[in-house]
Design an enzyme around this catalytic site. Structure first.
Site, PDB file in Angstrom:
ATOM      1  N   HIS A  10      47.261  -5.989  48.303  1.00  0.00           N
ATOM      2  CA  HIS A  10      48.429  -6.583  48.963  1.00  0.00           C
ATOM      3  C   HIS A  10      49.080  -5.451  49.757  1.00  0.00           C
ATOM      4  CE1 HIS A  10      48.158  -9.012  45.210  1.00  0.00           C
ATOM      5  NE2 HIS A  10      48.658 -10.012  45.922  1.00  0.00           N
TER       6      HIS A  10
ATOM      7  N   ASP B   6      51.102  -3.292  47.589  1.00  0.00           N
ATOM      8  CA  ASP B   6      50.419  -2.436  46.591  1.00  0.00           C
ATOM      9  C   ASP B   6      50.211  -1.054  47.178  1.00  0.00           C
ATOM     10  OD1 ASP B   6      49.928  -4.817  45.192  1.00  0.00           O
ATOM     11  OD2 ASP B   6      47.864  -4.973  45.934  1.00  0.00           O
TER      12      ASP B   6
HETATM   13  C1  XLS Z   1      47.935 -14.393  41.213  1.00  0.00           C
HETATM   14  C2  XLS Z   1      46.889 -14.306  42.227  1.00  0.00           C
HETATM   15  C3  XLS Z   1      47.006 -13.115  43.166  1.00  0.00           C
HETATM   16  C4  XLS Z   1      46.150 -13.307  44.381  1.00  0.00           C
HETATM   17  C5  XLS Z   1      46.489 -12.398  45.521  1.00  0.00           C
HETATM   18  O1  XLS Z   1      47.821 -15.117  40.226  1.00  0.00           O
HETATM   19  O2  XLS Z   1      45.654 -14.328  41.599  1.00  0.00           O
HETATM   20  O3  XLS Z   1      46.671 -11.947  42.485  1.00  0.00           O
HETATM   21  O4  XLS Z   1      44.792 -13.157  44.084  1.00  0.00           O
HETATM   22  O5  XLS Z   1      47.783 -12.537  45.941  1.00  0.00           O
END
Ligand code: XLS
Ligand code: NI
Ligand code: NI
Length: 439
Positions: free
Chosen positions: A103, A106
């Site tokens: 993200h 991140d």
């Molecule tokens: C949350 C989601 C997230 C997505 C990316 O439950 O899995 O991690 O994969 O935003």
């Protein structure tokens, strides 16, 4: 060669075979081994999730962070982000995975203002570019975090306040740019706050139209900016929002079709999201694949006794085998891959646990791949299934499917042909057969 954060781990985790007792070795994942028409690495396209593995702290709703990561020890947010990135790339390289997913928030810290956040992101994208060039590690997908910042408490694209929706749209523009700049092969939209808490204050139709507009703008931006990665929508029924609009694969496919977005998207299916929706992982994979829309996979698992997204590492061979059967039948994931959207348990405090977790997940999928390929080679299920539907390939079945007959003709046919004879679905026999392959 990066070697600051995991000095106890050798330069590369190697394949030692199933009899090895070395916890820092692969027992099944042998990246260059050919299985069918591809190598294991080409089939599996493993990816590490930056958020869980490098931003995760072990904190939960009841307790403070339990992990002490040296890469989090830097005072300045930018230094911390750089150190975290170096730790991440050292890990990718030593583990021998070719991809990671991130993200925007991140890899770079949020600033005081939107403009400052964008600047931070650009700086860290530059750093990632250098590290990617040094290590050969690539981006499977990038995405925008449209759920952590409190401005998104009532949604991002579906926020009742257009100012917030605009903020989210501008953030996505930069996240697509970052993914583009880093050569990302896909871009993911997961709508964690795109849903509602109560219908008392919600205009559902309006919110769905906002979400559709948002995605159309992203499609348009993708076209003009020259980004060629695949757009993926990731369904999840709930959490953090009580009801999320992309509930499951079927709901997401209907939404995409309804708003004329279907040609621009595929789905990213996550195991634990499937189980939260009351489905199995393989059910969701099968729904997406049948629609020609299985683009990528978030590989993890839930806990049958816990009703939330526990995001554990996948270890269940039945589940990885069923998943690989579906993936092999559609001839792979294309530009997608198997991304470990999974986190260590709060008590697994040692950085070494990150290696054990990923090695276990990679071996579980490598075994699933080997078992699934054998089942396909032996044609044991394919022949049974083909035979089960054989009545549609001739006679009245063929006439029904080709449209040659309607209800009148069928009635005549039935009156002449009498009552159907039930045939066994042989579920138990097939379950035994599957067990004979799981070894
Ligand atoms: C949350 C989601 C997230 C997505 C990316 O439950 O899995 O991690 O994969 O935003
Ligand atoms: Ni998830
Ligand atoms: Ni996910």
């Amino acid at each position: 060669m990066l070697n600051n954060y995991f000095p106890q781990v050798p330069d590369r985790i190697t394949f030692e075979g199933k009899d090895s007792k070395n916890p820092l070795a692969f027992k099944y994942y042998d990246k260059n081994r050919r299985v069918g028409n591809k190598t294991m690495a080409e089939h599996l396209r493993f990816s590490v999730a930056y958020w869980h593995s490098f931003m995760g702290t072990g904190a939960d709703l009841f307790g403070a962070p339990s992990f002490k990561r040296t890469w989090h020890s830097f005072k300045s947010p930018l230094d911390r982000a750089k150190a975290t990135m170096e730790a991440a790339f050292e890990f990718f390289q030593k583990l021998g995975v070719e991809y990671y997913c991130f993200h925007d928030r991140d890899i770079a810290p949020e600033g005081e203002t939107f403009a400052e956040s964008c600047k931070n992101l650009e700086r860290l994208v530059d750093h990632a570019k250098t590290l990617q060039a040094e290590t050969g590690v690539k981006v499977l997908w990038g995405t925008a975090n449209l759920f952590s910042n409190p401005i998104y408490a009532q949604g991002a694209a579906t926020n009742p306040n257009a100012h917030v929706m605009a903020y989210a749209a501008a953030q996505v523009k930069h996240a697509i740019d970052a993914t583009h700049e880093l050569g990302g092969e896909n871009y993911v939209f997961w709508g964690g706050r795109e849903g509602y808490e109560t219908l008392l204050n919600t205009d559902m139709k309006q919110e769905q139209e906002q979400l559709a507009r948002f995605l159309h703008m992203a499609v348009e931006y993708k076209r003009t900016s020259g980004f060629t990665g695949q757009f993926l929508l990731e369904p999840k029924p709930a959490e953090p929002t009580k009801h999320q609009y992309d509930f499951d694969a079927s709901t997401a496919l209907y939404f995409l079709k309804q708003y004329d977005l279907i040609d621009h998207f595929k789905l990213n299916i996550e195991a634990n999201h499937a189980t939260l929706a009351g489905h199995s992982f393989e059910h969701e994979l099968a729904v997406a694949s049948a629609a020609g829309k299985l683009g990528s996979v978030d590989a993890n698992r839930g806990d049958t006794l816990l009703g939330w997204d526990t995001d554990q590492f996948p270890t269940d061979l039945y589940s990885t085998t069923m998943a690989m059967l579906i993936i092999l039948r559609q001839n792979g994931l294309g530009s997608g891959g198997l991304n470990f959207d999974a986190k260590l348990r709060r008590s697994s405090v040692d950085p070494l646990d990150l290696f054990y977790a990923h090695i276990g997940g990679m071996d579980a999928f490598a075994r699933g791949l080997l078992i699934a390929q054998k089942i396909l080679d032996d044609r044991v299920l394919a022949d049974f299934v083909a035979e089960r539907y054989a009545s549609y390939r001739s006679g009245i079945g063929r006439d029904i499917m080709s449209g040659a007959v309607g209800l009148n003709e069928i009635e005549q046919w039935l009156l002449q042909n009498g009552e159907p004879i039930p045939q066994s679905g042989r579920q138990e026999m097939l379950e035994n057969l599957l067990n004979s392959y799981i070894q």
